[in-house]
Design a protein around this motif. Structure first.
Motif: not given
Lengths: 364, 370
Positions: A336, B338, B343
């Motif tokens: 991410v 995450a 996301v």
């Protein structure tokens, strides 16, 4: 513009960097925490006893000792081995979670928890009365030998926070660590809790353990205060009525404890530390001595999630089992972060090209 | 640069679409304190702005919002360092603690600075910063003047006033520049406060003259007329609107407060909204306007607004499902992780950067964007 954006990206990267740093340490931290404090009441006044009463959160009460002088209530809580979480907005100046309760699902801890569901902070001298603290947790220095109490207040209004159900009374006979006689605890419960050990004097015969169990039933708010007896110390078995009445034999302590036991003792969650929970119940103060083995028997029968920490009762270490170990950076985090960096890079590049195009236009 | 001609004709989107998109993103930012997600969100918003902004003055303000966001983060961290001493276990460094008198016992200055403190400030600040950046993105992308055209007819007097005010700001800047140029030509050398008098008086005079001219022009075009409505109808409309808005305020208070009786909340809010809408409709009936070049709400607007709203909704849903990911723990310190859902939600919010029609800008800039 591009320049500024680039600067921003750098700034963000810098912001993230400390996180990494923290992480590295996390592993150690967990390990350290495990060894902090010790279960049960402090044996003498060199230390601050921390009482946590989960009430409606399940799990009963936990009593642990933060040995030595404690600079603040927060330090005492941590040094006793409890895992806590502050709020996002105020940091650890406002305790939001103790031992993962309430869970993130019901309380995000991003802001100050509502008055209808929060951890109330209490303090008391030894043999005194619980007093709702008018100080913040980071601004009060608990005197040596005193008690710090945490009690979850659910739907009780502004002035109705319940005192912890364990009386602030150290077992008067502080035997350092007498081997507990029968070691009953061990078999039945995995957790021998040293705490109990401390108050050996009363003979095993004493039923007090039992009484501890007895009271278990009532969760009534506030009961804690009046009743002086804490299991450990006060044998308080006296009360027949209440719970355990019948069995003096430490239901809680000895055998029963294992979860199944009907007796109140079952309180699973609390298990680890020598929780005196029953204490609350025990109204009368029995003389000290009794073994608090039963302590664990928290009053809280219902504790659903006995959970995690149970297992460890072992003295210090486990009691609060911290799941520690964080190996390195999780893969998801890296992915991410890379995605964010890619997006930011795209934006910077485009901004730079636009800027150059605009300059090119103007030049001629 | 390969000049890839966009398949979609370049045009300015309806400003409402950009605002819905930005508010959706801001809602998403408000639901998490995970720095990974927040940084991703800011990057997504920045990407969309860079690729789809126009060249108007307000479109150039986005870096200012980024700077404001950075300032928010830094100030939160400083605040934690100054007042939050003694929290956290992983001490980074120790500042000398300032002893305070007894009466200030609730306050503590400096002391050991722990990683938890600093990170807590970063997380907290990033969340607010991300929301500010989202609003900044809407400001950069949406044309405020065209936004005013979407005002309900009943508010057209207010809208007129706002348009005049919006037009005045750039005029004032231009006026200042003109006066300074004139002073320079005349050899004015004062600087600082003394120069201020020489500039302020002519500028104010200029602004007043222009306002009078503008007022005269507007009056001659029929602005400010009260139309054919009877005074009584106007009073009813005004009472409905004001009463309704008061009801909305009280209702909001009732909804947000924890101790207010239930009847004070939702019923009052809905009742107030109903009254206000009735007032707007009634008031709008008496105003007849024609619209020059109306902004149409077409597929691209649905796409842009939908992507922002979807981001907000998905993050709301994932807050229900997996709150721990959205609020990473600081004690014990852990890496922020995450989950796929949040996301994906945020990446969805970045889609307008490629899917929205490009803005009408000079050819060179268009090439850079494409």
């Amino acid at each position: 513009m591009a320049g500024r954006i680039r600067a921003l990206v750098t700034a963000l990267a810098l912001g993230v960097a400390p996180a990494g740093l923290g992480v590295v340490t996390a592993g150690n931290a967990a390990a350290v925490d495990g060894g902090r404090g010790m279960p049960g009441f402090c044996p003498d006044d060199n230390g601050v006893t921390v009482v946590v009463d989960f009430r409606e959160l399940g799990g009963s009460t936990i009593v642990r000792c933060a040995p030595g002088g404690q600079a603040t209530g927060l330090k005492a809580l941590k040094n006793a081995g409890f895992r806590i979480a502050g709020t996002l907005r105020w940091g650890e100046g406002f305790i939001c979670r103790i031992e993962e309760k309430p869970s993130p699902r019901s309380e995000s801890c991003s802001d100050t928890p509502p008055a209808s569901a929060y951890w109330s902070y209490w303090h008391a001298p030894n043999n005194g009365q619980w007093k709702y603290s008018e100080w913040g947790v980071a601004n009060r220095t608990p005197p040596a030998g005193s008690f710090e109490g945490w009690s979850f207040s659910l739907n009780r209004g502004e002035n109705g926070a319940p005192a912890p159900r364990v009386a602030p009374r150290r077992p008067s006979a502080p035997a350092p660590e007498p081997p507990r006689p029968p070691a009953p605890g061990s078999d039945s419960r995995p957790q021998p809790r040293p705490g109990d050990a401390q108050q050996p004097p009363a003979g095993p015969p004493r039923g007090n353990g039992g009484n501890g169990g007895g009271r278990s039933g009532d969760t009534g708010p506030g009961d804690g205060q009046e009743k002086p007896g804490n299991p450990g110390t006060a044998g308080g078995s006296s009360q027949p009525g209440a719970g355990a009445s019948g069995e003096p034999e430490r239901p809680g302590g000895g055998t029963a404890p294992s979860g199944s036991a009907p007796s109140a003792s079952a309180a699973p969650g609390s298990g680890s530390s020598g929780t005196p929970s029953p204490a609350a119940g025990a109204t009368e103060e029995r003389t000290p001595g009794p073994r608090d083995t039963p302590t664990e028997a928290a009053d809280w029968t219902g504790g659903d999630d006995s959970g995690k920490r149970v297992s460890a009762d072992a003295p210090g270490t486990s009691s609060v089992g911290h799941s520690g170990g964080s190996g390195g950076v999780p893969t998801g985090t890296i992915v991410v972060a890379a995605a964010a960096a890619a997006l930011a890079a795209t934006a910077s590049l485009t901004a730079w090209r636009r800027k150059r195009a605009a300059r090119g236009d103007g030049a001629p | 640069m390969t000049a890839v001609r966009p398949v979609v004709l370049s045009r300015a989107l309806h400003p409402g679409a950009w605002w819905l998109w930005a508010l959706g993103l801001a809602t998403a930012a408000g639901r998490t304190s995970n720095p990974l997600l927040l940084v991703l969100l800011v990057a997504a918003a920045g990407c969309v702005v860079v690729r789809r902004r126009g060249d108007n003055p307000w479109a150039l303000a986005f870096p200012m919002y980024l700077a404001l966001g950075a300032f928010i983060v830094v100030s939160r961290v400083v605040f934690r360092v100054v007042f939050g001493g003694g929290q956290g276990d992983h001490v980074l460094f120790t500042l000398p603690e300032v002893p305070l008198p007894e009466w200030a016992a609730g306050v503590r200055l400096f002391g050991p600075v722990a990683a938890e403190q600093v990170l807590g400030g970063v997380y907290d600040g990033l969340r607010l910063a991300a929301m500010v950046v989202c609003v900044g993105a809407a400001n950069a992308l949406a044309n405020p003047k065209r936004m005013l055209k979407a005002l309900p007819g009943a508010l057209h007097e207010i809208g007129t006033a706002v348009v005049v005010a919006l037009t005045m700001a750039p005029q004032l800047v231009e006026s200042v520049q003109r006066v300074r140029r004139a002073r320079a030509l005349r050899g004015g050398r004062q600087r600082g406060m003394r120069a201020l008098r020489g500039i302020a008086v002519p500028v104010l005079e200029d602004a007043l003259n222009r306002s009078l001219a503008l007022a005269a022009a507007m009056a001659s075009h029929g602005y400010g007329r009260t139309g054919t409505a009877a005074p009584r109808a106007r009073r009813v409309t005004g009472a409905l609107v004001i009463g309704g808005l008061l009801g909305v305020c009280a209702g909001l208070y009732g909804v947000l407060g924890s101790d207010t009786p239930p009847w004070l909340g939702v019923p009052l809010l809905l009742g107030g909204l109903g009254l206000a809408v009735a007032g707007f409709v009634l008031g709008g009936l008496r105003v007849r306007r024609s619209t020059y070049r109306p902004d149409r709400w077409r597929a691209a607007e649905f796409l842009v607004a939908g992507s922002g709203i979807a981001t907000g909704v998905l993050l709301y849903v994932s807050a229900r499902a997996d709150a721990a990911v959205l609020h990473p723990s600081l004690s014990p310190l852990t890496w922020p992780e995450a989950a796929p859902l949040p996301v994906a939600a945020i990446l969805l919010g970045a889609l307008p950067a490629w899917l929205a029609p490009p803005p009408p800008v000079p050819a060179a800039a268009r090439e850079a964007v494409a």
